[in-house]
Each structure stands twice: as C-alpha cells, then as structure tokens.
Design an enzyme around this catalytic site. Structure first.
Site, PDB file in Angstrom:
ATOM      1  N   LYS A   1      52.174  37.516  78.476  1.00 24.14           N
ATOM      2  CA  LYS A   1      50.778  36.600  78.337  1.00 24.14           C
ATOM      3  C   LYS A   1      51.775  35.536  77.322  1.00 24.14           C
ATOM      4  O   LYS A   1      51.032  34.379  77.201  1.00 24.14           O
ATOM      5  CB  LYS A   1      50.654  37.228  76.955  1.00 24.14           C
ATOM      6  CG  LYS A   1      49.702  37.991  77.416  1.00 24.14           C
ATOM      7  CD  LYS A   1      48.974  39.201  76.344  1.00 24.14           C
ATOM      8  CE  LYS A   1      47.380  39.930  77.085  1.00 24.14           C
ATOM      9  NZ  LYS A   1      47.292  40.846  75.936  1.00 24.14           N
TER      10      LYS A   1
ATOM     11  N   HIS B   1      55.533  45.090  76.172  1.00 24.83           N
ATOM     12  CA  HIS B   1      54.514  45.909  76.723  1.00 24.83           C
ATOM     13  C   HIS B   1      53.263  43.916  77.480  1.00 24.83           C
ATOM     14  O   HIS B   1      52.591  43.770  78.260  1.00 24.83           O
ATOM     15  CB  HIS B   1      53.077  46.476  76.646  1.00 24.83           C
ATOM     16  CG  HIS B   1      52.588  45.872  75.859  1.00 24.83           C
ATOM     17  ND1 HIS B   1      53.149  46.278  74.228  1.00 24.83           N
ATOM     18  CD2 HIS B   1      51.010  45.474  75.457  1.00 24.83           C
ATOM     19  CE1 HIS B   1      52.107  46.437  73.313  1.00 24.83           C
ATOM     20  NE2 HIS B   1      50.893  46.378  73.560  1.00 24.83           N
ATOM     21  N   ASP B   2      53.162  43.076  75.902  1.00 26.48           N
ATOM     22  CA  ASP B   2      52.322  42.343  76.758  1.00 26.48           C
ATOM     23  C   ASP B   2      52.956  40.751  76.348  1.00 26.48           C
ATOM     24  O   ASP B   2      52.884  39.587  76.198  1.00 26.48           O
ATOM     25  CB  ASP B   2      51.075  41.277  75.395  1.00 26.48           C
ATOM     26  CG  ASP B   2      49.988  42.527  75.301  1.00 26.48           C
ATOM     27  OD1 ASP B   2      49.709  43.114  76.385  1.00 26.48           O
ATOM     28  OD2 ASP B   2      49.862  42.921  74.420  1.00 26.48           O
TER      29      ASP B   2
ATOM     30  N   ASP C   1      47.459  51.431  74.051  1.00 27.47           N
ATOM     31  CA  ASP C   1      46.991  49.525  74.292  1.00 27.47           C
ATOM     32  C   ASP C   1      44.973  49.478  73.711  1.00 27.47           C
ATOM     33  O   ASP C   1      44.822  49.257  72.908  1.00 27.47           O
ATOM     34  CB  ASP C   1      47.148  49.546  75.023  1.00 27.47           C
ATOM     35  CG  ASP C   1      47.271  47.771  75.335  1.00 27.47           C
ATOM     36  OD1 ASP C   1      47.946  46.892  73.805  1.00 27.47           O
ATOM     37  OD2 ASP C   1      46.924  46.607  76.163  1.00 27.47           O
TER      38      ASP C   1
ATOM     39  N   HIS D   1      49.913  37.959  83.474  1.00 33.11           N
ATOM     40  CA  HIS D   1      50.577  38.701  82.910  1.00 33.11           C
ATOM     41  C   HIS D   1      51.231  39.787  82.512  1.00 33.11           C
ATOM     42  O   HIS D   1      52.690  39.531  82.666  1.00 33.11           O
ATOM     43  CB  HIS D   1      50.378  38.010  81.121  1.00 33.11           C
ATOM     44  CG  HIS D   1      49.715  39.736  80.608  1.00 33.11           C
ATOM     45  ND1 HIS D   1      48.281  40.206  81.403  1.00 33.11           N
ATOM     46  CD2 HIS D   1      49.992  41.146  80.497  1.00 33.11           C
ATOM     47  CE1 HIS D   1      48.139  41.517  80.973  1.00 33.11           C
ATOM     48  NE2 HIS D   1      49.123  41.691  80.145  1.00 33.11           N
TER      49      HIS D   1
END
Length: 526
Positions: free
Chosen positions: A384, A380-381, A464, A409
């Site tokens: 970044k 999910h990141d 999150d 991102h």
C-alpha cells in the site's frame, strides 16, 4: 602432535603388580580371561599361576570352558572377553581351531586376544596355525613356566587394552561427528542446550562397561542479563526455564570456576564436570554434569574435542540469531512505516501479528513456526506504500477503478520482498500475495481455492479481516463483537478456511483479550 594423535596414542601401560592376599577394592571391573581346556588340572594350575595379579589397577576374573561348545556359549554372552587361553585338542582334534573360526568369523570379535596352548604340537603345527588362523600367540604347554605364563598373559592384555582403546576412540570420534551434526542443526538456545545434553549422554555411555554412566546435568546461558537453565536432566530437570540462582549451586560453581581457568574450558574431578564457553558476541554459557565414575584420559580427550565442536555450534547460533534479529528489526520498521502512513490502522500490525500467532498455535503449527508467522505477518500491507493517499484514506466507498488500484498492493509488496534470501522475508512476501485469496476461490490476485492457499495466507486472511471489522476505519465504524463473530459464521467455508473459523469462534475470549491489550495506550509490539 595433533589432538587426534593425542587421542589415539598414549604412554605404554605400567607393568603388572602382584596384589596381597586381601587386596583393597579395585576401582574398575576386572579383566575377563577365559580358560578353554578339557583337563581340570590345567584350569587349576593356570588360575593359581596368575591369580592376585593387577594390571592397570584391574584384577582378573576367570571363566572356564571344558569344550569348544561351552566356550562358544560363554563368548556369546561376554563379547568383552580380554584373553582366551585355548587348548587345541578337546572333544575333537581341532576343537580349538573351530572355536577360533567361530569367534573371528561368526561373532566378528577381532578384539579378544587368543593364545593357543597345546600339549600335542603335531596336531596343530605352529607354522600352519599362525598362517591360517587369527591367533595372537602359540605356546606348548610344557614351556609355560610361571614367569612365561605371566609374560604371555600380560602381553596379551596389553595388546587387548591398546586395541580396545583404539576401537573405543574410533566409536567415540564417530559419535562426536554424529553429535556435532545434530547440534549444528539446533535453531534455538533451548534446543541447542537440550541437544548437547542428549549427545553428551550418548557419548559417555558409549563403552560397554558403562563406566562413565551419566547421572545428572544442566546447561545454562545468559539471556537478557539473566542466567537461565535451558535444559536439565536427572536431579536438574526441575530447574528448566528457571534462573540458575535457584539451583543449589555451590558444587556447580566450584567446578565452573575451575572450568573457566582451563585452556579448553573443561574440568572434571570427583565425578563433577563443567564446561564453560564465552561466545564471540560475549554471551556466557556453561554446562555441568555428574558421572558415576572418573573419566580416563581418553574420555577427557574425546570430550574436549566434543566441546570444541559445541563451542562452534554456540558461536554459529549466536551469529545466526544476530542476523535474524536484524532481519526482524528491518521487517518491523517496514511495517511501522506503512502503518504511520495510513490514517486509520493504529496498532493494526501488532494485533494481526498476535492473532496470527494464536491461530497458528491452535491450528497445530509449532511454537517456532508460529513465531515466524507472527513476524512475517507484519508487512502484509507493505504494497500500500505505492497507493495514492486519496485512495488509501478515502472515507467513502471506492469506485471500481480505485478498487482495482488497491488490489495491486499485493503484487507491489510481494515484488519488493520475494528476492530476499531470508526465509522470514520470503514468507512475508508470500503472505502479502495470498492474504486476500478466499477459500471459495473468489479472492485475488490468483483466485486460489481451499488448501491451495498457503496456510500462512489463510491465517493472515482471517486475522486481517477480524481486526478490520473490530476497529474503526475511515469508511466504517467498529463492529460489535456479535456482528464480527456472526460475519465469520456466515463466511465459514466461503471466504475463510472452516477450521480457522472454528478456532476463532471457540476461542473468542482469547482474541478479544489481544484486541484489548493492543488497543491500550503505550503498548509495545513484542
């Protein structure tokens, strides 16, 4: 000759035999013969002439009707009648012909063999009757001597047996096509094992006489080096999800050994049947079932065809699982690469994945969907990876300009994954895009509101933030549990889906247990 031909065409049946006055038990149900005549003597003479006869190891049972109306009632109750010996003239001059029309047109029974017998051939001329009515033989009563009666009845039974076999095989093939469609839709070994047992039960109980009644069965596959019972019915229902070694398996093992040595991997004898299959990936699978009576040759052929399709379904599933496992490994390594780059996150992706799975199950999603969400949440990141370290790991507050860069991102990560054909990776792409949306519509990047945000995005949004608040970051220390849960109460219906907040608050200890487990040293993601 093809397998299909072998199913349909068998050697001709043996000739009938006359049983002794006290015959031994006949293994199968007797042939049903209906005598329709308004003269009682005709009934007596007919049964006397053919009683004690066996055909294909089955004797006769007689039904008697003295009018067309009585015969209609009997036929409504016994659609499996084999032969009708039918008089023409009874309560009316055409009672017999009316009965033929009723059986063929109203009952739609075209299997029973109808032999028309008449003592008044002028009332029903043979040429007219044969052309206009669906009868199978025409005899004058005076010509039916003992030998001719036997020939007539046995010929009719042979035709009935052949037609019934064709019809049963047609139904069986249709059922196998339907069953194959069902089992190919199964997406896990457990589902496939259960589906095979369900469809096997349906196929074995196809015939009206229930001659192959299914009693008990189980399916077993080797998973991570251990043979596990995936599905069971009857006496084996108690062993589901348990090691096969716990089953009293002497009889099963004997049948399995026989199945392994057979060309089609199928063995059945004494009501004990087994099927063995080794997939192209080397996985061993087998099925064992018990039936009340022996299978005949037609049943064996149909089951061999069914198990051929089951083998293909297992191979297809293992191939699909191999591809899926590869996708899972790729996704997880992507997530780990991102996590290693971030100075603060530790086991963040592991915890978020477990929080997401728990929220999904409590929300009402299926076990399968919850597992997919757990995996799809891990990158999910991902976006970044394109954010400069000076911003990503900045210890203090971000400037407005830096915050705008951080917000990009979601697009970066989404665009990296969205074109994949994999359902899991597509789900991951949409999670990346939506997990910073807010219930009140004040989130980013699209400003989606309420249920317009996909449930996956809403779940990961809660998971999150929950993990971010409960763990140290470069820009803040970990919050206390009281502070974390107070924040979610305050943001219920604003930042977060109210139902998901309620689930979090009602199951605090379970979420805290996940936090503890994945903050321990050396814990591995699973």
């Amino acid at each position: 000759m093809s397998d299909f031909d072998e199913i349909l065409f068998k050697d001709e049946a043996p000739e009938p035999t006359r049983s002794p006055d006290h015959p031994t038990a006949i293994p199968d149900d007797p042939w049903k013969i209906l005598i329709v005549d308004d003269e009682a003597d005709v009934h007596s003479v007919t049964t006397y002439m053919i009683k004690g006869i066996d055909f294909l190891g089955r004797g006769f049972t007689f039904f008697h009707a003295y009018s067309g109306r009585e015969a209609q009632e009997i036929m409504r109750e016994h659609q499996d009648m084999a032969v009708i010996l039918l008089d023409v003239v009874m309560e009316t001059e055409d009672s017999g012909l009316r009965l033929v029309h009723y059986i063929r047109e109203e009952l739609n029974n075209h299997t029973v063999r109808i032999v028309l017998r008449t003592g008044q051939p002028g009332k029903a001329p043979a040429a007219k009757v044969i052309v206009e009515y669906d009868i199978n033989d025409y005899k004058e009563k005076t010509e039916l001597t003992l030998d001719k009666m036997l020939v007539t009845v046995i010929s009719a039974l042979r035709s009935y047996h052949f037609i019934s076999t064709l019809e049963n095989n047609r139904k069986g093939l249709k059922k196998i096509i339907s069953a194959s469609s069902d089992i190919f839709e199964r997406q896990s070994l457990q589902q496939l094992g259960s589906g095979v047992l369900q469809q096997l039960t349906s196929i074995l109980q196809l015939r009206d006489d229930n001659i192959c009644q299914f009693t008990s069965g189980l399916t077993v596959s080797k998973i991570e080096g251990q043979q596990l019972v995936l599905a069971g019915t009857g006496a084996f229902g108690q062993y589901v999800d348990r090691p096969f070694a716990e089953v009293e398996a002497k009889l099963i093992q004997a049948a399995l050994d026989q199945a392994q040595s057979r060309q089609h991997g199928f063995f059945c004898e004494g009501g004990k049947c087994a099927w063995y299959f080794k997939s192209q990936t080397g996985s061993e699978n087998f099925l064992y079932f018990e039936i009340a009576k022996e299978l005949d040759e037609n049943d064996r052929d149909l089951l061999e065809l069914f198990f051929t399709n089951v083998s293909l379904a297992y191979d297809n599933l293992f191939l699909h699982q191999g591809i899926e496992d590869t996708q899972k490994e790729i996704i997880f390594h992507i997530a780990e690469t991102m996590e290693c780059r971030s100075a603060e996150t530790g086991s963040h992706v592991r915890r978020v994945a477990e929080y997401a799975r728990l929220l999904a199950l409590k929300y009402g999603l299926s076990e399968e969907e919850a597992e997919m969400l757990k995996l799809a949440s891990t990158p999910h990141d991902l976006g970044k990876i394109g954010i400069p370290d000076s911003i990503l790991n900045k210890p203090g507050p971000l400037t407005p300009e830096e915050y705008q860069i951080i917000k990009t991102h979601v697009y970066r990560g989404h665009d990296l994954l969205i074109n994949s054909p994999s359902p899991i990776i597509k789900a991951a792409a949409n999670i990346i895009l939506q997990h910073h949306e807010r219930w009140d519509g004040q989130g980013y990047p699209q400003g989606l509101q309420g249920e317009n945000i996909h449930i996956y995005g809403r779940i990961i949004g809660v998971a999150d933030v929950f993990d971010a608040l409960s763990n140290r970051r470069v820009y803040h220390e970990a919050w206390t549990w009281d502070e974390v849960f107070a924040h979610f109460r305050e943001e219920r219906g604003r930042h977060f889906d109210p139902k998901l907040v309620d689930i979090l608050l009602e199951n605090q200890e379970e979420f805290k247990a996940i936090w503890s487990r994945y903050n321990a040293v050396g814990v591995q993601f699973s």
